[in-house]
Design a protein around this motif. Sequence first.
Motif, PDB file in Angstrom:
ATOM      1  N   ASP A 131      29.561 -10.789  33.603  1.00 26.54           N
ATOM      2  CA  ASP A 131      28.535 -11.695  34.117  1.00 26.54           C
ATOM      3  C   ASP A 131      27.141 -11.110  33.929  1.00 26.54           C
ATOM      4  O   ASP A 131      26.220 -11.793  33.484  1.00 26.54           O
ATOM      5  N   MET A 132      26.982  -9.841  34.283  1.00 24.35           N
ATOM      6  CA  MET A 132      25.667  -9.219  34.173  1.00 24.35           C
ATOM      7  C   MET A 132      25.234  -9.100  32.712  1.00 24.35           C
ATOM      8  O   MET A 132      24.106  -9.426  32.368  1.00 24.35           O
ATOM      9  N   LEU A 133      26.139  -8.648  31.863  1.00 20.59           N
ATOM     10  CA  LEU A 133      25.790  -8.465  30.460  1.00 20.59           C
ATOM     11  C   LEU A 133      25.393  -9.793  29.809  1.00 20.59           C
ATOM     12  O   LEU A 133      24.471  -9.840  28.987  1.00 20.59           O
ATOM     13  N   ALA A 134      26.069 -10.874  30.195  1.00 24.99           N
ATOM     14  CA  ALA A 134      25.759 -12.192  29.623  1.00 24.99           C
ATOM     15  C   ALA A 134      24.330 -12.615  29.946  1.00 24.99           C
ATOM     16  O   ALA A 134      23.669 -13.270  29.144  1.00 24.99           O
ATOM     17  N   VAL A 135      23.842 -12.227  31.105  1.00 26.51           N
ATOM     18  CA  VAL A 135      22.506 -12.626  31.541  1.00 26.51           C
ATOM     19  C   VAL A 135      21.448 -11.600  31.152  1.00 26.51           C
ATOM     20  O   VAL A 135      20.328 -11.961  30.795  1.00 26.51           O
ATOM     21  N   ALA A 136      21.801 -10.327  31.189  1.00 26.83           N
ATOM     22  CA  ALA A 136      20.803  -9.264  31.062  1.00 26.83           C
ATOM     23  C   ALA A 136      20.490  -8.842  29.628  1.00 26.83           C
ATOM     24  O   ALA A 136      19.350  -8.511  29.321  1.00 26.83           O
ATOM     25  N   CYS A 166      12.632   4.991  26.553  1.00 25.76           N
ATOM     26  CA  CYS A 166      12.212   4.105  25.466  1.00 25.76           C
ATOM     27  C   CYS A 166      11.967   2.668  25.921  1.00 25.76           C
ATOM     28  O   CYS A 166      11.589   1.828  25.113  1.00 25.76           O
ATOM     29  N   GLY A 167      12.179   2.363  27.197  1.00 28.16           N
ATOM     30  CA  GLY A 167      11.895   1.020  27.705  1.00 28.16           C
ATOM     31  C   GLY A 167      13.063   0.063  27.642  1.00 28.16           C
ATOM     32  O   GLY A 167      12.927  -1.102  27.980  1.00 28.16           O
ATOM     33  N   TYR A 168      14.207   0.566  27.189  1.00 27.99           N
ATOM     34  CA  TYR A 168      15.399  -0.286  27.153  1.00 27.99           C
ATOM     35  C   TYR A 168      16.638   0.575  27.374  1.00 27.99           C
ATOM     36  O   TYR A 168      16.597   1.798  27.282  1.00 27.99           O
ATOM     37  N   ILE A 169      17.730  -0.121  27.676  1.00 28.30           N
ATOM     38  CA  ILE A 169      19.012   0.546  27.873  1.00 28.30           C
ATOM     39  C   ILE A 169      20.021  -0.151  26.970  1.00 28.30           C
ATOM     40  O   ILE A 169      20.086  -1.391  26.946  1.00 28.30           O
ATOM     41  N   THR A 170      20.799   0.622  26.234  1.00 26.60           N
ATOM     42  CA  THR A 170      21.795   0.028  25.344  1.00 26.60           C
ATOM     43  C   THR A 170      22.957  -0.511  26.162  1.00 26.60           C
ATOM     44  O   THR A 170      23.192  -0.100  27.311  1.00 26.60           O
ATOM     45  N   LYS A 171      23.690  -1.424  25.567  1.00 26.72           N
ATOM     46  CA  LYS A 171      24.861  -2.002  26.242  1.00 26.72           C
ATOM     47  C   LYS A 171      25.843  -0.908  26.628  1.00 26.72           C
ATOM     48  O   LYS A 171      26.343  -0.882  27.757  1.00 26.72           O
ATOM     49  N   ASP A 172      26.117   0.015  25.721  1.00 28.84           N
ATOM     50  CA  ASP A 172      27.077   1.086  26.006  1.00 28.84           C
ATOM     51  C   ASP A 172      26.627   1.945  27.186  1.00 28.84           C
ATOM     52  O   ASP A 172      27.428   2.283  28.057  1.00 28.84           O
ATOM     53  N   ASP A 173      25.338   2.305  27.220  1.00 28.55           N
ATOM     54  CA  ASP A 173      24.833   3.114  28.328  1.00 28.55           C
ATOM     55  C   ASP A 173      24.885   2.337  29.642  1.00 28.55           C
ATOM     56  O   ASP A 173      25.231   2.889  30.691  1.00 28.55           O
ATOM     57  N   ASP A 216      19.786  -8.760  25.590  1.00 29.57           N
ATOM     58  CA  ASP A 216      19.215  -9.557  24.508  1.00 29.57           C
ATOM     59  C   ASP A 216      20.381  -9.896  23.573  1.00 29.57           C
ATOM     60  O   ASP A 216      21.056  -8.991  23.075  1.00 29.57           O
ATOM     61  N   PRO A 217      20.646 -11.178  23.325  1.00 30.28           N
ATOM     62  CA  PRO A 217      21.822 -11.549  22.539  1.00 30.28           C
ATOM     63  C   PRO A 217      21.781 -11.086  21.083  1.00 30.28           C
ATOM     64  O   PRO A 217      22.816 -10.938  20.447  1.00 30.28           O
ATOM     65  N   GLU A 218      20.600 -10.827  20.562  1.00 32.63           N
ATOM     66  CA  GLU A 218      20.486 -10.389  19.175  1.00 32.63           C
ATOM     67  C   GLU A 218      20.653  -8.885  19.015  1.00 32.63           C
ATOM     68  O   GLU A 218      21.175  -8.421  18.010  1.00 32.63           O
ATOM     69  N   THR A 219      20.185  -8.115  19.994  1.00 29.66           N
ATOM     70  CA  THR A 219      20.194  -6.657  19.849  1.00 29.66           C
ATOM     71  C   THR A 219      21.181  -5.946  20.765  1.00 29.66           C
ATOM     72  O   THR A 219      21.415  -4.753  20.613  1.00 29.66           O
TER      73      THR A 219
END
Length: 143
Positions: free
Chosen positions: A109-114, A83-90, A116-119
Amino acid sequence: MAEREEKGEDALVAEIQKKITETFEVFDRESNKTVDVREIGCIVRALGCFPLRQKYRNCLNRFQPIPEDVILHAFEALDENKCGYITKDDLVKHLTQGGEPFTQEEMEDMLAVALDPETDILHYRDYRVKLVVDETKTFPFNG
């Protein structure tokens, strides 16, 4: 001729300094000319340097950037639904359960940068651009 080469070197140094400043500004969340020490690894990688953990350092003589197509294929392999994206959990699952798992600090660190803060999802086609190094515009570091 020597003067022209010196001007070219000065321009290169100025460009490198500008890139370093811009990169640090991205991580200076409070706009107070400081960054959290835990973000130094992300900053170094954003500048095109890919330091290895101590046990791997003796294997390479210099840092090697990863080509954009390899990065894209890696993310596509993690995108099970294509689908062109990966969820935080995955993303957390993949980075903590396989291979050499990320530490909690590396993950944060990675999650903070990678993400999208809204989704809270990683649009990897956009994110991969941040990971790619333009070898023609990087300072040649030797390991």
